[in-house]
Design a protein around this motif. Structure first.
Motif: not given
Length: 622
Positions: A449, A451, A456, A481, A484, A490, A493, A500, A513, A515
């Motif tokens: 993961t 972000v 996350i 956001l 993702v 992709k 979102k 998820y 992810v 932002y």
């Protein structure tokens, strides 16, 4: 060694012969006593009484009072005289044919109103009844059952005077009745009163005689003082302590007086009456055969049985039911002291056409147990257990977390695990067994993961096959956001706003992810609008200045043409020239203003370009 074997065999043969001879002698000297009762006292209503013999009393004033049966004889007591203390007579009749055997006259038994036979002591116990000598009240006389000679006299612990008595062999107790039959009492073997059984109904002027106990019935003959009729049977319940009924005894014969004085049960279901006959005085014996009731004694070891003791009508079949305790089975069935053929699953035994007392004992023994050994690798399983033969036994097992079933071995043989995913059942166990279960770790993959501008869930090092994992994410304050990406692709979102879920995992995965600052779009829009406005403004200013300059140049050109024309035409050339110079100066001033404005416009243009570059730089940095 061979010599010792021979001696041992001879010793065994001697022991066997000895036991057989002793058994025969014991059987001859101690014949089997079959005790039975009448099945229903109401049979007395229809009893067919038969006179089987009689004997005159030795005394002219003698009168029979009581009767009992021993192992050998039927014994009758003849009271010598009602109002005089003279010796009484005990007469013995042979039990097999009712013939006269012998008699003994040696002492006064104080009326001798009741007597009974104790088979355990082989003695006859005589109750006095109304006593001429008050000092004899409460006495109990003991007579030898074989010789009919007096042995001893003792008093009951209560000191009360009793008129009737019956021995209960099964409990080694006595039932007695008070003087003239006022009450029945239960006494122990020491003649201590245990309880009052039943008060006797006694109409005025009635007289109760001796009684007998057969089964649960107390049968007492009486003289009814109201009707002046002899020979009634009054029936009571021994267990309930209650009066049941009254039956009249219709005795054959045209004698002047027939009075039932006593009765006893001489054979199963056969009742004998001792009856006093007048003119001349004598004793007559009557018998009647009623339905017999036999005792079926049942017992069980390590189990239950239908009844510990049951009274059964003679000639009928009777079934005894028995059940073992849990985990027990029938090992022996003993009927009347001898083992009979039986089956471990048997639960009943039937006596056919019952004609005697019987006993049955069911002996149950514990069913053999066998061990079920269990073993597991990387999991849990039921512990090794001991299981009873013929039973089914289920062994349950489960894996450690994130492990799955790999193999099962039963008694050393591998089996199909699809049919035993979480348990295995051994059916109808007849021996020991073992079960081994093995689990292996479920395959797993990583989930990474990442972000930008938020938080996350941590990356997952082991995501096991078939499992599901939900990744949670959240942006910083004032951030929204932007995108993702799952496994580089992709996803919508709008559908996955804060989490998820990877379901039914079968491989590795990653999620990214992003932002962005939620006000960035507004600032960019405002900057672009300002830049457009500024460019538009500058462009307007430039166009206006160009137009002004062109008009200025046109004015200067017209002025020059006008001045030249005026100079040629006007006589005042100097004035015209001077005016022209003034106009020229004015034009020069205007030109200087125009140049100043152009310089200012250039400065604004450079500022706008610089701001656009700064904005682009900031966006690039973001």
């Amino acid at each position: 060694m061979k010599k010792n074997k021979g001696n041992l065999c001879r010793m065994l043969r001697f022991c066997i012969w000895y036991c057989m001879i002793v058994g025969v002698i014991w059987g001859v000297c101690h014949p089997l006593r079959v005790h039975a009762d009448i099945y229903d006292a109401s049979d007395l209503i229809y009893a067919d009484w038969e006179a089987i013999g009689e004997l005159e009393t030795s005394s002219a004033r003698g009168w029979p009072q009581s009767i009992c049966v021993t192992d050998k004889y039927i014994v009758c007591l003849i009271n010598g005289a009602a109002a005089e203390a003279i010796p009484d007579t005990l007469i013995a009749f042979n039990k097999d044919d009712y013939s006269y055997a012998f008699e003994v006259t040696e002492r006064d038994y104080e009326h001798g109103n009741g007597m009974t036979y104790n088979s355990k002591t082989n003695e006859i116990y005589v109750m006095p009844g109304p006593c001429l000598d008050k000092e004899n009240e409460g006495n109990i006389y003991v007579v030898d059952a074989d010789t009919l000679h007096w042995k001893r006299t003792f008093q009951s612990s209560s000191g009360q005077n009793f008129g009737g008595i019956e021995y209960l062999e099964s409990t080694d107790q006595y039932v007695v009745s008070g003087g003239n039959g006022s009450k029945f009492r239960l006494m122990n073997s020491n003649f201590e009163i245990l309880k009052i059984i039943a008060p006797r109904t006694k109409p005025p002027g009635s007289t109760y005689q001796d009684f007998c106990v057969t089964g649960d019935y107390i049968i007492s003959p009486c003289y009814d003082g109201e009707s002046k009729v002899d020979n009634y049977f009054v029936i009571y319940s021994l267990s309930q302590g209650e009066y049941l009924n009254t039956f009249y005894a219709d005795l054959p014969g045209d004698d002047e007086k027939k009075e039932i004085e006593s009765l006893c049960e001489i054979e199963p279901g056969k009742i004998m009456l001792g009856v006093g006959i007048s003119n001349p005085r004598r004793v007559r014996l009557y018998v009647a055969t009623l339905r017999a009731a036999y005792d079926i004694t049942a017992s069980a070891k390590n189990g239950t049985i239908s009844a510990s003791e049951e009274t059964v009508e003679g000639g009928t079949d009777y079934q005894v039911n028995f059940q073992p305790n849990e985990h027990y089975e029938l090992s022996q069935l003993i009927v009347d002291g001898e083992q009979v053929e039986s089956d471990p699953k048997q639960t009943e035994y039937t006596f056919r056409a019952v004609s005697g007392n019987h006993s049955v004992q069911a002996i149950f023994t514990e069913i053999p147990q066998y061990k079920i050994k269990t073993k597991v690798i990387d999991g849990k399983i039921d512990e090794t257990a001991s299981v009873y033969r013929d039973e089914d036994w289920t062994v349950s097992y489960k894996p450690k977390k994130h492990y799955e079933l790999s193999s099962i071995w039963i008694d050393g043989t591998s089996i199909n695990i699809e049919n035993a995913k979480d348990s295995y059942t051994f059916t109808n166990i007849q021996g020991k067994h073992d079960i081994r279960v093995k689990y292996t770790e479920i395959p797993s993959w990583a989930i990474s993961t990442s972000v930008k501008n938020g938080t996350i869930s941590d990356s997952i090092r082991k995501a096991y096959r078939g499992s599901s994992h939900t990744i949670q994410f959240e942006g910083k304050k004032d951030y929204v956001l932007y995108e993702v990406k799952v496994d580089g692709v992709k996803v919508d979102k709008k559908q996955f706003t804060d989490s998820y879920t990877f379901a039914d995992i079968s491989g590795a995965h990653n999620i990214q992810v992003v932002y962005i600052w939620k006000y960035l779009w507004v600032c960019a829009l405002l900057g672009a609008a300002f830049a457009a406005f500024l460019i538009f403004y500058i462009r307007i200013r430039i166009i206006r200045r160009k137009k002004r300059k062109k008009r200025q140049e046109e004015r200067e050109l017209r002025a020059k043409e006008l001045a030249a024309r005026e100079l040629a035409e006007n006589e005042n050339a100097d004035d015209i020239t001077e005016n022209a110079e003034n106009m020229t100066e004015t034009a020069d001033d205007s030109t200087e203003d125009t140049e100043d404005m152009t310089q200012t416009t250039d400065d604004h243009t450079e500022d706008a370009v610089s701001e656009e570059k700064i904005t682009d730089s900031e966006e690039t940095g973001e």
